[in-house]
Design a protein around this motif. Structure first.
Motif, PDB file in Angstrom:
ATOM      1  N   THR A  41     -10.871   3.305  -9.063  1.00  0.00           N
ATOM      2  CA  THR A  41     -10.043   2.439  -8.216  1.00  0.00           C
ATOM      3  C   THR A  41      -9.318   1.396  -9.058  1.00  0.00           C
ATOM      4  O   THR A  41      -8.119   1.167  -8.867  1.00  0.00           O
ATOM      5  N   LEU A  42     -10.030   0.773  -9.982  1.00  0.00           N
ATOM      6  CA  LEU A  42      -9.417  -0.242 -10.840  1.00  0.00           C
ATOM      7  C   LEU A  42      -8.293   0.338 -11.694  1.00  0.00           C
ATOM      8  O   LEU A  42      -7.254  -0.297 -11.888  1.00  0.00           O
ATOM      9  N   GLU A  43      -8.480   1.558 -12.192  1.00  0.00           N
ATOM     10  CA  GLU A  43      -7.456   2.214 -13.003  1.00  0.00           C
ATOM     11  C   GLU A  43      -6.222   2.549 -12.158  1.00  0.00           C
ATOM     12  O   GLU A  43      -5.084   2.308 -12.579  1.00  0.00           O
ATOM     13  N   LEU A  44      -6.442   3.102 -10.954  1.00  0.00           N
ATOM     14  CA  LEU A  44      -5.323   3.403 -10.057  1.00  0.00           C
ATOM     15  C   LEU A  44      -4.550   2.126  -9.702  1.00  0.00           C
ATOM     16  O   LEU A  44      -3.325   2.124  -9.657  1.00  0.00           O
ATOM     17  N   TYR A  45      -5.298   1.075  -9.437  1.00  0.00           N
ATOM     18  CA  TYR A  45      -4.705  -0.220  -9.091  1.00  0.00           C
ATOM     19  C   TYR A  45      -3.814  -0.719 -10.234  1.00  0.00           C
ATOM     20  O   TYR A  45      -2.668  -1.112 -10.016  1.00  0.00           O
ATOM     21  N   LYS A  46      -4.323  -0.680 -11.440  1.00  0.00           N
ATOM     22  CA  LYS A  46      -3.559  -1.132 -12.604  1.00  0.00           C
ATOM     23  C   LYS A  46      -2.297  -0.288 -12.797  1.00  0.00           C
ATOM     24  O   LYS A  46      -1.208  -0.823 -13.017  1.00  0.00           O
ATOM     25  N   GLN A  47      -2.447   1.030 -12.690  1.00  0.00           N
ATOM     26  CA  GLN A  47      -1.294   1.926 -12.846  1.00  0.00           C
ATOM     27  C   GLN A  47      -0.235   1.650 -11.776  1.00  0.00           C
ATOM     28  O   GLN A  47       0.960   1.564 -12.081  1.00  0.00           O
ATOM     29  N   TYR A  48      -0.664   1.536 -10.534  1.00  0.00           N
ATOM     30  CA  TYR A  48       0.264   1.303  -9.421  1.00  0.00           C
ATOM     31  C   TYR A  48       0.966  -0.043  -9.599  1.00  0.00           C
ATOM     32  O   TYR A  48       2.180  -0.143  -9.427  1.00  0.00           O
ATOM     33  N   LYS A  49       0.195  -1.058  -9.937  1.00  0.00           N
ATOM     34  CA  LYS A  49       0.738  -2.403 -10.152  1.00  0.00           C
ATOM     35  C   LYS A  49       1.780  -2.405 -11.264  1.00  0.00           C
ATOM     36  O   LYS A  49       2.873  -2.946 -11.111  1.00  0.00           O
ATOM     37  N   ASP A  50       1.437  -1.774 -12.393  1.00  0.00           N
ATOM     38  CA  ASP A  50       2.350  -1.741 -13.533  1.00  0.00           C
ATOM     39  C   ASP A  50       3.613  -0.939 -13.213  1.00  0.00           C
ATOM     40  O   ASP A  50       4.723  -1.377 -13.523  1.00  0.00           O
ATOM     41  N   ARG A  51       3.436   0.232 -12.613  1.00  0.00           N
ATOM     42  CA  ARG A  51       4.573   1.100 -12.283  1.00  0.00           C
ATOM     43  C   ARG A  51       5.559   0.410 -11.339  1.00  0.00           C
ATOM     44  O   ARG A  51       6.771   0.556 -11.459  1.00  0.00           O
ATOM     45  N   ASN A  52       5.033  -0.374 -10.393  1.00  0.00           N
ATOM     46  CA  ASN A  52       5.883  -1.026  -9.393  1.00  0.00           C
ATOM     47  C   ASN A  52       6.181  -2.494  -9.707  1.00  0.00           C
ATOM     48  O   ASN A  52       6.787  -3.181  -8.895  1.00  0.00           O
ATOM     49  N   LYS A  53       5.730  -2.938 -10.896  1.00  0.00           N
ATOM     50  CA  LYS A  53       5.975  -4.323 -11.347  1.00  0.00           C
ATOM     51  C   LYS A  53       5.519  -5.333 -10.293  1.00  0.00           C
ATOM     52  O   LYS A  53       6.269  -6.201  -9.858  1.00  0.00           O
ATOM     53  N   LEU A  54       4.245  -5.196  -9.897  1.00  0.00           N
ATOM     54  CA  LEU A  54       3.680  -6.033  -8.847  1.00  0.00           C
ATOM     55  C   LEU A  54       2.737  -7.074  -9.424  1.00  0.00           C
ATOM     56  O   LEU A  54       2.112  -6.848 -10.458  1.00  0.00           O
ATOM     57  N   GLY A  55       2.598  -8.170  -8.717  1.00  0.00           N
ATOM     58  CA  GLY A  55       1.660  -9.219  -9.090  1.00  0.00           C
ATOM     59  C   GLY A  55       0.339  -9.026  -8.354  1.00  0.00           C
ATOM     60  O   GLY A  55      -0.140  -7.899  -8.186  1.00  0.00           O
ATOM     61  N   LYS A  56      -0.202 -10.111  -7.873  1.00  0.00           N
ATOM     62  CA  LYS A  56      -1.479 -10.086  -7.162  1.00  0.00           C
ATOM     63  C   LYS A  56      -1.331  -9.349  -5.837  1.00  0.00           C
ATOM     64  O   LYS A  56      -0.270  -9.379  -5.207  1.00  0.00           O
ATOM     65  N   LEU A  57      -2.412  -8.720  -5.408  1.00  0.00           N
ATOM     66  CA  LEU A  57      -2.415  -7.937  -4.165  1.00  0.00           C
ATOM     67  C   LEU A  57      -1.894  -8.735  -2.981  1.00  0.00           C
ATOM     68  O   LEU A  57      -1.113  -8.221  -2.181  1.00  0.00           O
ATOM     69  N   LYS A  58      -2.275  -9.989  -2.860  1.00  0.00           N
ATOM     70  CA  LYS A  58      -1.854 -10.802  -1.715  1.00  0.00           C
ATOM     71  C   LYS A  58      -0.338 -11.020  -1.675  1.00  0.00           C
ATOM     72  O   LYS A  58       0.211 -11.394  -0.648  1.00  0.00           O
ATOM     73  N   ASP A  59       0.343 -10.757  -2.800  1.00  0.00           N
ATOM     74  CA  ASP A  59       1.790 -10.942  -2.864  1.00  0.00           C
ATOM     75  C   ASP A  59       2.573  -9.637  -2.712  1.00  0.00           C
ATOM     76  O   ASP A  59       3.803  -9.650  -2.754  1.00  0.00           O
ATOM     77  N   TRP A  60       1.868  -8.524  -2.557  1.00  0.00           N
ATOM     78  CA  TRP A  60       2.549  -7.233  -2.402  1.00  0.00           C
ATOM     79  C   TRP A  60       3.268  -7.156  -1.061  1.00  0.00           C
ATOM     80  O   TRP A  60       2.851  -7.766  -0.069  1.00  0.00           O
ATOM     81  N   SER A  61       4.323  -6.354  -1.025  1.00  0.00           N
ATOM     82  CA  SER A  61       4.995  -6.093   0.249  1.00  0.00           C
ATOM     83  C   SER A  61       4.065  -5.280   1.142  1.00  0.00           C
ATOM     84  O   SER A  61       3.121  -4.637   0.667  1.00  0.00           O
ATOM     85  N   LEU A  62       4.352  -5.306   2.423  1.00  0.00           N
ATOM     86  CA  LEU A  62       3.555  -4.510   3.361  1.00  0.00           C
ATOM     87  C   LEU A  62       3.649  -3.022   3.030  1.00  0.00           C
ATOM     88  O   LEU A  62       2.653  -2.296   3.097  1.00  0.00           O
ATOM     89  N   SER A  63       4.823  -2.580   2.632  1.00  0.00           N
ATOM     90  CA  SER A  63       5.009  -1.166   2.283  1.00  0.00           C
ATOM     91  C   SER A  63       4.149  -0.764   1.085  1.00  0.00           C
ATOM     92  O   SER A  63       3.546   0.311   1.085  1.00  0.00           O
ATOM     93  N   ASN A  64       4.085  -1.638   0.060  1.00  0.00           N
ATOM     94  CA  ASN A  64       3.251  -1.348  -1.107  1.00  0.00           C
ATOM     95  C   ASN A  64       1.770  -1.300  -0.740  1.00  0.00           C
ATOM     96  O   ASN A  64       1.031  -0.436  -1.226  1.00  0.00           O
ATOM     97  N   ILE A  65       1.340  -2.200   0.107  1.00  0.00           N
ATOM     98  CA  ILE A  65      -0.061  -2.217   0.532  1.00  0.00           C
ATOM     99  C   ILE A  65      -0.418  -0.904   1.221  1.00  0.00           C
ATOM    100  O   ILE A  65      -1.432  -0.279   0.906  1.00  0.00           O
TER     101      ILE A  65
END
Length: 187
Positions: free
Chosen positions: A154-178
């Protein structure tokens, strides 16, 4: 004029989506949880998109004093909301209500309630009215819970997804990304 209105509505809804879970409010009402968008977030998104090309007028206000210790005033407000597009004006009328211990706050609450209801008649903030907000909050909580378990996959998928989409903290993600990440994890 209608096609231009739909483009503007989609732009406003994208702005709301981009603000993520921070704009979702949860309330307990008659033993169940009700999800909605914070009125200020909706009005801010409309202001950012339309500027001076929208507004409202209060058509009617009524206040009733209640025999309650906590909420001593009930305000009812009827508004007309307009959007100006391509030299034309499109209008919607709606009603709102609010209980409060302060008469001014009761009127303000009823006014913002009426305005956001009228804006919803333009399909602004439709995720709230289509009942999708609980899904986003559930996904957010599931992702957060999965991350707290510190599962390596899960942590690896999270890091990959975050990096690929240039995202910050989970609480700041768009609803679509969540929602998309929740589906990736199959939560």
């Amino acid at each position: 004029m209608e096609s231009k209105l739909w483009k503007v509505v989609e732009e406003i809804n994208k702005k709301l989506d981009s603000k993520g879970i921070r704009i979702i409010q949860e309330r307990q009402q008659q033993g169940r949880t009700i999800y909605g968008l914070k009125s200020q977030a909706v009005i801010d998104a409309v202001n950012e998109t339309l500027g001076e090309n929208w507004g409202y007028s209060i058509l009617e206000t009524r206040v009733k004093e209640l025999q309650s210790e906590k909420m001593s005033f009930y305000a009812y407000v009827r508004v007309n909301v307009f959007i100006d597009i391509n030299g034309g004006r499109i209008e919607r009328e709606s009603y709102g209500g609010s209980r409060n211990s302060n008469i001014g706050d009761a009127i303000k609450g009823a006014t913002t309630d009426a305005i956001t209801k009228a804006l919803s008649m333009f399909s602004i903030g439709r995720k709230a009215y289509e009942g999708e907000l609980q899904e986003y909050m559930d996904c957010y909580r599931k992702i957060k819970g999965a991350l707290q378990k510190k599962d390596k996959k899960t942590l690896e998928l999270y890091k990959q997804y975050k990096d690929r989409n240039k995202l910050g903290k989970l609480k700041d993600w768009s609803l679509s990304n969540i929602k998309e990440f929740c589906n990736l994890l199959e939560l």
